[in-house]
Design an enzyme around this catalytic site. Sequence first.
Site, PDB file in Angstrom:
ATOM      1  N   LYS A  98     -41.648 -27.158   1.859  1.00 59.70           N
ATOM      2  CA  LYS A  98     -40.805 -26.842   3.022  1.00 59.70           C
ATOM      3  C   LYS A  98     -40.799 -25.315   3.116  1.00 59.70           C
ATOM      4  CE  LYS A  98     -37.180 -25.563   4.345  1.00 59.70           C
ATOM      5  NZ  LYS A  98     -37.061 -24.313   5.162  1.00 59.70           N
ATOM      6  N   GLU A 151     -36.521 -18.435  -8.394  1.00 54.72           N
ATOM      7  CA  GLU A 151     -36.813 -16.993  -8.316  1.00 54.72           C
ATOM      8  C   GLU A 151     -35.940 -16.436  -7.195  1.00 54.72           C
ATOM      9  OE1 GLU A 151     -38.459 -15.171 -10.268  1.00 54.72           O
ATOM     10  OE2 GLU A 151     -39.501 -16.718 -11.407  1.00 54.72           O
ATOM     11  N   CYS A 183     -38.280  -8.846  -3.020  1.00 51.72           N
ATOM     12  CA  CYS A 183     -37.319  -9.081  -4.106  1.00 51.72           C
ATOM     13  C   CYS A 183     -37.415  -7.968  -5.132  1.00 51.72           C
ATOM     14  CB  CYS A 183     -37.587 -10.437  -4.735  1.00 51.72           C
ATOM     15  SG  CYS A 183     -39.310 -10.695  -5.110  1.00 51.72           S
ATOM     16  N   GLU A 212     -27.810  -6.671  -3.112  1.00 53.11           N
ATOM     17  CA  GLU A 212     -29.144  -6.683  -2.510  1.00 53.11           C
ATOM     18  C   GLU A 212     -29.017  -6.483  -1.000  1.00 53.11           C
ATOM     19  OE1 GLU A 212     -31.383 -10.422  -2.315  1.00 53.11           O
ATOM     20  OE2 GLU A 212     -33.083  -9.333  -3.159  1.00 53.11           O
TER      21      GLU A 212
HETATM   22  P1  NAD Z   1     -32.969 -18.126   1.673  1.00 48.02           P
HETATM   23  O1  NAD Z   1     -32.334 -18.475   0.376  1.00 48.02           O
HETATM   24  O2  NAD Z   1     -32.112 -17.985   2.857  1.00 48.02           O
HETATM   25  O3  NAD Z   1     -34.064 -19.220   2.061  1.00 48.02           O
HETATM   26  C1  NAD Z   1     -35.122 -19.552   1.207  1.00 48.02           C
HETATM   27  C2  NAD Z   1     -35.581 -20.980   1.505  1.00 48.02           C
HETATM   28  O4  NAD Z   1     -34.534 -21.878   1.153  1.00 48.02           O
HETATM   29  C3  NAD Z   1     -35.900 -21.238   2.976  1.00 48.02           C
HETATM   30  O5  NAD Z   1     -37.044 -22.058   3.062  1.00 48.02           O
HETATM   31  C4  NAD Z   1     -34.667 -21.985   3.462  1.00 48.02           C
HETATM   32  O6  NAD Z   1     -34.908 -22.837   4.550  1.00 48.02           O
HETATM   33  C5  NAD Z   1     -34.309 -22.785   2.229  1.00 48.02           C
HETATM   34  N1  NAD Z   1     -32.918 -23.245   2.167  1.00 48.02           N
HETATM   35  C6  NAD Z   1     -31.815 -22.667   2.708  1.00 48.02           C
HETATM   36  N2  NAD Z   1     -30.722 -23.424   2.453  1.00 48.02           N
HETATM   37  C7  NAD Z   1     -31.136 -24.486   1.728  1.00 48.02           C
HETATM   38  C8  NAD Z   1     -30.482 -25.620   1.155  1.00 48.02           C
HETATM   39  N3  NAD Z   1     -29.159 -25.824   1.279  1.00 48.02           N
HETATM   40  N4  NAD Z   1     -31.211 -26.519   0.466  1.00 48.02           N
HETATM   41  C9  NAD Z   1     -32.547 -26.337   0.311  1.00 48.02           C
HETATM   42  N5  NAD Z   1     -33.230 -25.298   0.854  1.00 48.02           N
HETATM   43  C10 NAD Z   1     -32.530 -24.376   1.542  1.00 48.02           C
HETATM   44  O7  NAD Z   1     -33.807 -16.796   1.379  1.00 48.02           O
HETATM   45  P2  NAD Z   1     -34.710 -15.938   2.405  1.00 48.02           P
HETATM   46  O8  NAD Z   1     -33.792 -15.181   3.297  1.00 48.02           O
HETATM   47  O9  NAD Z   1     -35.768 -16.773   3.002  1.00 48.02           O
HETATM   48  O10 NAD Z   1     -35.423 -14.925   1.386  1.00 48.02           O
HETATM   49  C11 NAD Z   1     -34.829 -13.756   0.951  1.00 48.02           C
HETATM   50  C12 NAD Z   1     -34.333 -13.896  -0.478  1.00 48.02           C
HETATM   51  O11 NAD Z   1     -35.387 -14.344  -1.317  1.00 48.02           O
HETATM   52  C13 NAD Z   1     -33.887 -12.579  -1.088  1.00 48.02           C
HETATM   53  O12 NAD Z   1     -32.691 -12.768  -1.815  1.00 48.02           O
HETATM   54  C14 NAD Z   1     -35.019 -12.212  -2.029  1.00 48.02           C
HETATM   55  O13 NAD Z   1     -34.652 -11.378  -3.087  1.00 48.02           O
HETATM   56  C15 NAD Z   1     -35.459 -13.553  -2.492  1.00 48.02           C
HETATM   57  N6  NAD Z   1     -36.833 -13.504  -2.988  1.00 48.02           N
HETATM   58  C16 NAD Z   1     -37.024 -13.590  -4.329  1.00 48.02           C
HETATM   59  C17 NAD Z   1     -38.302 -13.514  -4.861  1.00 48.02           C
HETATM   60  C18 NAD Z   1     -38.524 -13.628  -6.347  1.00 48.02           C
HETATM   61  O14 NAD Z   1     -39.623 -13.966  -6.742  1.00 48.02           O
HETATM   62  N7  NAD Z   1     -37.533 -13.346  -7.173  1.00 48.02           N
HETATM   63  C19 NAD Z   1     -39.394 -13.365  -4.004  1.00 48.02           C
HETATM   64  C20 NAD Z   1     -39.167 -13.272  -2.633  1.00 48.02           C
HETATM   65  C21 NAD Z   1     -37.875 -13.355  -2.135  1.00 48.02           C
END
Ligand code: NAD
Length: 498
Positions: free
Chosen positions: A177, A252, A286, A387
Amino acid sequence: MSEPQTYKNLIGGEWVASVTGQTFESTNPADTREVVGVFQQSNAEDIDAAVQAAKSAYESWRLTPAPKRGEILFKAAELLRQRKEQAARDMTREMGKVITEARGDVQEAIDMLYFIAGEGRRLYGQTTPSEMPNKFQMSVRVPLGVCGLITPWNFPMAIPSWKILPALILGNTVVIKPAEDAPISTYNFVQCLVDAGLPPGVINIVTGYGPEAGEPLVRHPDVKVVSFTGSTAVGQHITKVAAETMKHVSLEMGGKNGIIVMDDADLDLVVEGVVWGAFGTTGQRCTASSRLIAHRSVADELGRKLAAKAESITIGSGLDEGVTMGPSINADQYKIVCDYVEVGKQEGATVVTGGERLTDGNYQYGFFHQPTIFGDVKASMRIAQEEIFGPVTAIIPVDSLDEAIEVANGVKYGLSSSIYTQDVNQAFRAMRDLDTGIVYVNAPTIGAEIHLPFGGTKATGNGHREGGTQALDVFCEWKSIYVDFSGGLQRAQIDNAE
Ligand code: NAD
């Protein structure tokens, strides 16, 4: 602007519409008048169909020899190499990173394909001597079954590849997804796997919003492991939901990464690194360098040099080769950035450069903000703790290496850190004492390569790693096998005890 393409879910090898009959649009964050694609707004029923398809495909994929699985990945790597430029352009349009960085994101997926394809001929286990005579023992990796993958938009091809490929090479099947803001890159990647000959049902894509489409994947009883990259808040929620069905969960999440700049550092090198680390991908990594923990004796000079460099950044659409920084991903993220800049001003930090949104001319159609550097920041301020995920960094003056390390470690996250120094003793102390999953010396906090473990401590992760062969551990169990060829009963710990 051409008519946007409508993308369907991939379930059991067929491209199908969602049962909801609803779709959603993804727009170009550099110019929101452009719709880059239309996607299925899926729900739990679509997820269930995809999981059932993955479950049906599992038995035959599990029994396909791993080197044969690897051959498909090698072919996919060749295809993606041929399609690299188009894939990079699609990525820039859907999520805004500049084209050179988008090429890098695609290259990371190519590197990952070659690396994991080679694992098809390794997937090493262990053999060890037995404490008994005439007995052989070994441990082997076994796949888990259906893997549920949930990914963010900021590395929309690299991150899916980090998850999909280790899962597949081990013999698992996958439902992914992708993030609603950038699904096309996942499609482009999966299309290479399909065209390379991946059997139907081995990989399935379902698009939609997190709570409606992501969460049913986490809840589904036939999904054995969830691998998630995204925000810490959603990661924590996923952990709780997954506990109900006793799933493996790999997370992550966020970062608040610090660069330590010692008084003997080559400041020109630091400036190059900081501008790349803090403003690359518009700070939406990130691993972004969102804190500069600088020795007080060099902090002001560093601020001046950085300001000059940051002011030379060209902001605009990432498709323009001359542009060096693109927009924030969407209106929500843009508001978060603008709000944090106000918070920094109210907290009493000095604006060294930037601090304003860009709204004139063509900027009005996108989510553009000046690269922003705060000075005189205290480690306890919100802009130094939380962040931001935007083009904002904070200079925190300190008096010693001990204080620098304490400040660097004094946040809830633990993803990446860095130190600039010419002193090998200081470098080794930092390498030992920085509490992050990744440490750089004389380089910024970004720049991971795919064959080393990637991930973080504390609120960044839950102990797993992507990248390297360590990524395989997320998608398998270990099975220990004992073969007794003595012809008699041999009781461990008893028959051979003194
Ligand atoms: P997000 O948590 O809003 O969304 C990530 C994914 O989770 C999306 O596909 C979203 O649709 C899904 N999601 C949201 N709510 C959900 C739920 N209740 N159940 C299941 N899935 C759900 O994050 P984002 O805004 O897409 O990305 C930014 C964040 O990601 C930042 O905090 C960044 O630091 C982190 N990030 C971490 C890494 C790492 O490797 N540590 C890498 C890239 C991004």
